[in-house]
Design an enzyme around this catalytic site. Structure first.
Site, PDB file in Angstrom:
ATOM      1  N   LYS A  15       0.907  -1.332   0.068  1.00  0.00           N
ATOM      2  CA  LYS A  15       0.012  -0.011   0.105  1.00  0.00           C
ATOM      3  C   LYS A  15       1.004   1.197  -0.069  1.00  0.00           C
ATOM      4  CE  LYS A  15      -4.115   1.386   0.285  1.00  0.00           C
ATOM      5  NZ  LYS A  15      -5.136   0.926  -0.690  1.00  0.00           N
ATOM      6  N   SER A  75      -1.000  -0.791  -4.410  1.00  0.00           N
ATOM      7  CA  SER A  75      -2.389  -0.031  -4.552  1.00  0.00           C
ATOM      8  C   SER A  75      -1.843   1.466  -3.773  1.00  0.00           C
ATOM      9  CB  SER A  75      -3.351  -0.507  -3.609  1.00  0.00           C
ATOM     10  OG  SER A  75      -3.679  -1.919  -4.289  1.00  0.00           O
TER      11      SER A  75
END
Lengths: 375, 375, 375, 375
Positions: free
Chosen positions: B166, B235
């Protein structure tokens, strides 16, 4: 005796107004423009009410073909059935599929035993706005399907594998025109009317092919989703007020080097049905699990996609119906397009959205055309 | 000697703020909240800059778990790695996958011979806006990947099958903050920065696992797409300024009844790779072509999707990069999600968009976790 | 001595392919097709890369006008400048504005003292993909603006009130073509290239009109937003590779019963500027605060809109640049269109998105054309 | 005798979960959290069915305020009315408006002669899915409006200037729940149900205030658009099953340094109505046409926007209802937001979409609150 033949050519397009691929094949003598009976295309608009790529494509094709068939552009559409389905979401690739038909006299090989690809066309009268999505549209469509089957020399409904219909939708103007006559349309929403028109048209196919029994009336449209056709594919467009019907099937009267088959996707992730449709015409997926049938080659796949109306697929919730940013038809085309492209190895397939009464709720028909080895 | 075990549970959610499924399993004693190390989720936002479903989900999970682990909500995230990937286009279904880890002492069966699923976590320091998408982010990420591998007791990079990261993105505020310090960010576009951050993070994985050699510098990010990791999945989210790294692989120190494997999709329609990933953990697609392995059960699939940067897939043009209405990441997730869901039989899979330097251009990694028979 | 006259007619359209309104006026003798020099239109696409409504409209207009001017459809565009701006968000209403020009000999009234509306056109050579958004485009555009001013018989740059430019954009194909020649385009993003092309074109206007001084080079485009033209309006379209320049201003050589004026919106909510532009041609808003000037009538307003690049307007944050679902150009057109429509009393105004270097950052030019009483 | 006072504070937010501005004012003693009765907010989601920014904002506000008012987070909503309206398209800026109310004893200035801002709240019982959008919802809403007026000490309906209502919508789950009970909901479409719920709620206001006469029944909702309230503003949200009613008006019992007034926009470009609403509380637009009233300051504007159902505005066609990419509510908010922001000089105004039965078709109420000089 084989009396007709059909040719099917898939041509990539660079945009909705691109006719260069088609013109190139005509110039090379590979397509005889006078023999074109139908063009099914995927154009890259949103597939919704304000998708002008469909009418633009038809306009460009009409202008391009007019000189070859001695008709003014605006009359070309009366001779060739154009079905442009908007929406090439995800991996889908814009293209057209050109169907030609002519006398088979000079090319019949004596040893054909199976039925071969045949095509037939018909259209209904223009509908009034208030007739769209109702039993009048169902009845007139059924009549046109029967006429198209006859034209294709298909007798047994089992030999019909795909029935493509282009049908009208409502606009603000059309709703008001009905109101001015004192009549109410089935919905005031342009977007909503597309579903009604697609649904009624599909029910017309089901009636014609004997897939459903008993009386069908207005109340069944978009409500009795257990009533459906396994081979209907209907697309709504702003550019017409009548239904155009194209029947694709196999017939003993055809000498075409093509075969068509189909299966029914029970939901949007039904890979088994896609594989079954491919296998029905001698094709297989390329995962190494089966031997290649070298003499067969995929021409195109024709399928319908929709978001399952109950909001879930095999128990898992989907969000397609509750997304205000992307319409559910775009979601469904992208997903089913991804599956079919993955299994067939190409994004240039015809996946069309909005499968009301076309296959079971959330599912839809999937048909494949294979070219046979021509040695 | 097996020293740790891992449990993996996939839980459907009714919305980004829905924690009822997780709380139910905690109450039933099926999940020990104190053992949760990571939660990977698919939430139903647009997956773009203004996708607040990710932070909303994290906020809801933090508030729900806080009382169980004796931390205030805002500190839960320091203990549990939350990776929420926005975007459940098409058939994809919102869900979370909960990973727990604990001492394996009391549940090791003596006869395990293979490596089993192991998980390790680490994170980088906070980045300055001007570091995002550049070599600093690559270097710090590589360092964190090594740390996470060590935590997972994985020595051989070949045993790493999925590295989820992330990473942060730029906003107008952050760009201005950099400018106020006299520094220029890699881009002024918030949306564009997501790609840079994902790309640099993926290159960090490739460096750590020895997938690429030689010096990597700023100029390679989003330009040298031949440089990539086969197992990275990154992401970007607005809610953090550092990278969170989760390494998933197989280890001899794990006693978990799970195995993970992966393959690399070479493009967005690479069904062969999806099938290969499934087979690598003993699973198969349900088309009847192979015998079922009754003792294996799919837990989840983790994959990355992207529009091929050159505008075509196996020679067919796609429109994902030229659509002003739907971002290419949404298109790609919908399509790849359709394929993977079709092959695995469920839409509750983790398909995440934006695969810059994660697999080859237009492709991406696909990993599968299978549960072994526990009888 | 007044030597030319100009007529300006605004015509509503029912769709991008609708030419019925124009044909009606031609048939009624109200528009002489041979005198048409330019048509500016608002079409109802998304205004982005894949907005095909622009080329569809041009195609339909070309086909419709061809028989009247004895040219084949594909050559009409060489004689008439078509500028179709996509995007009629919110209250904006699709329409075209037709500009004609002819000898004024037989209609000059002897008592004209003021300057009157004049129009001039020119175009650049075709650009290579790698020239778009760079100094070559700036320089060539400046040259074309000077040529168009001369054609309009406008000497003083102060008399230029609106310069509309249609400019090209990059597509995947074009980027690859440049790469094949070993050259790098200014960006790989089709959408991003629209901003570069608009920006460089606007800087060309600023150079031509002396609005900015000193050397302009590649680095200034989309970076030095303090450099801008107060009268430039530029739109990028996929359908051309050169810039088309239309200069609108007032000239003593014109006998037209129209006057044009402009103001500069300093931000997207600058109602004062809109009111000022209306007043500059003798018009007022209808709130009862001023007396009507019965002899003046609004023909159309031409304005540019954009999301302020710094993310806020007068201190309030806007979300236009961080929305992944709706592009910022659509947001901006909708908002500025709402303001201008409200102040002018009609949605059939020309508001075009993407105002890079066209007015100050976040603002843009707004021009109004009024028809004088013709008794 | 003045018995209560009201304070109104507008606070910018940095995201739907941002409560820092509110907490700052509480810490500075400028807002007493115990006196908060309502918070109306604009959040930056799509305003549609899947707009989770509304519930996220409510969740964040509840968690933030809970400690100050000695309630667990999930019960805060029972004490404070939260109305989050999704959608800050175009120039609109995310913000919240906090209304507090307390005893006026210690701050009444003896010389107040006019009525001043007063606020009253009430809510209905939970509705069944099948009651939404029908006469039950109308009737229960009317009852709640009367209760809220009483709480605000407003006797004359003419003194009511804005009635904000938050109402439920249908989801797939709720439609199925009704079906399971053998009942049919007013529509199966989640998006469509928002319009029904907003419409029925607005009719409830009209009934309560005597704006319409005679029986209202199910058939009138979304059909008889000539029936409407001039002060209703209703927003549908997924997070509740009852209606929350907030009445804003002027009352002799209020000692607040605020006044509220309103006008009715007859269409989406009705600048005259916006100017009239501003003037009704002593404010003017800044075009130099009138003298500033230095003692008055705009606090906020509250307005409703919608696409005119007949597809045109003052004779010009709009495309809002036929756009499949952007919902009509987003179009309408962007446009009306642009107009109101331009006339009031700020984008931080409350413009909410979907004005069914709220003002005439295509129009809607616009209310303004001004702060009086407090010297």
């Amino acid at each position: 005796m084989r009396t007709t033949s059909v040719d099917v050519v898939r041509i990539a397009t660079k945009g909705p107004g691109d006719v260069s691929g088609l013109l190139g094949l005509i110039e090379q003598g590979k397509i005889d423009p006078k023999s074109i009976v139908a063009i099914l295309g995927k154009t890259e608009g949103n597939g919704g009410v304000n998708d002008f790529t469909r009418e633009y494509a038809v306009s460009a094709l009409s202008a391009a073909l007019a000189p070859f068939i001695d008709l003014p552009p605006h009359r070309v559409e009366q001779r060739i059935a154009f079905v442009m389905s908007g929406g090439t979401e995800g991996v889908l690739s814009p293209h057209i599929t050109v169907f030609t038909r002519d006398s088979a006299a000079n090319r019949v090989s004596p040893d054909i035993s199976e039925k071969r690809l045949s095509i037939g066309m018909a259209h209904t009268r223009d509908f009034l706005p208030e007739e769209i999505g109702r039993s009048v549209q169902i009845r007139e469509t059924a009549r046109a399907v029967a006429a198209a089957m006859a034209e294709a020399a298909i007798v047994d409904p089992q030999d019909v594998h795909f029935v493509q219909i282009k049908c009208p939708l409502l606009t603000s103007d059309r709703v008001e025109a009905a109101a001015a006559r004192g009549n109410k349309t089935v919905t005031n929403s342009a977007y909503g009317s597309m579903a009604y028109s697609r649904g009624a048209s599909a029910l017309g196919v089901a009636v014609a092919l004997g897939e459903i029994e008993g009386e069908i009336d207005d109340e069944h449209v978009l409500r009795r989703f257990d009533l459906f056709s396994s081979v209907a594919s209907t697309s709504a467009g702003i550019e017409l007020m009548h239904n155009v019907v194209i029947v694709l099937g196999n017939s003993t009267s055809s000498a075409a080097p093509f075969e068509i088959g189909h299966a029914v996707m029970r939901d949007a992730i039904d890979s088994t049905a896609v594989i079954k449709a491919l296998k029905s015409v001698g094709l297989h997926i390329e995962d190494g699990s089966g031997p290649p049938m070298a003499s067969r080659q995929l021409v195109n796949i024709f399928a319908k996609a929709e978001a399952s109306p109950n909001g879930s697929i095999r128990g898992s919730r989907h969000i397609m119906l509750e997304d205000t940013d992307i319409s559910s038809t775009r979601h469904a085309r992208a997903a089913v397009g991804g599956l079919i492209s993955g299994l067939s190895g190409t994004g240039a397939v015809y996946v069309s959205g909005g499968a009301e009464h076309q296959g079971p709720p959330g599912g839809g028909p999937v048909a494949a055309i294979a070219r046979l080895s021509t040695k």
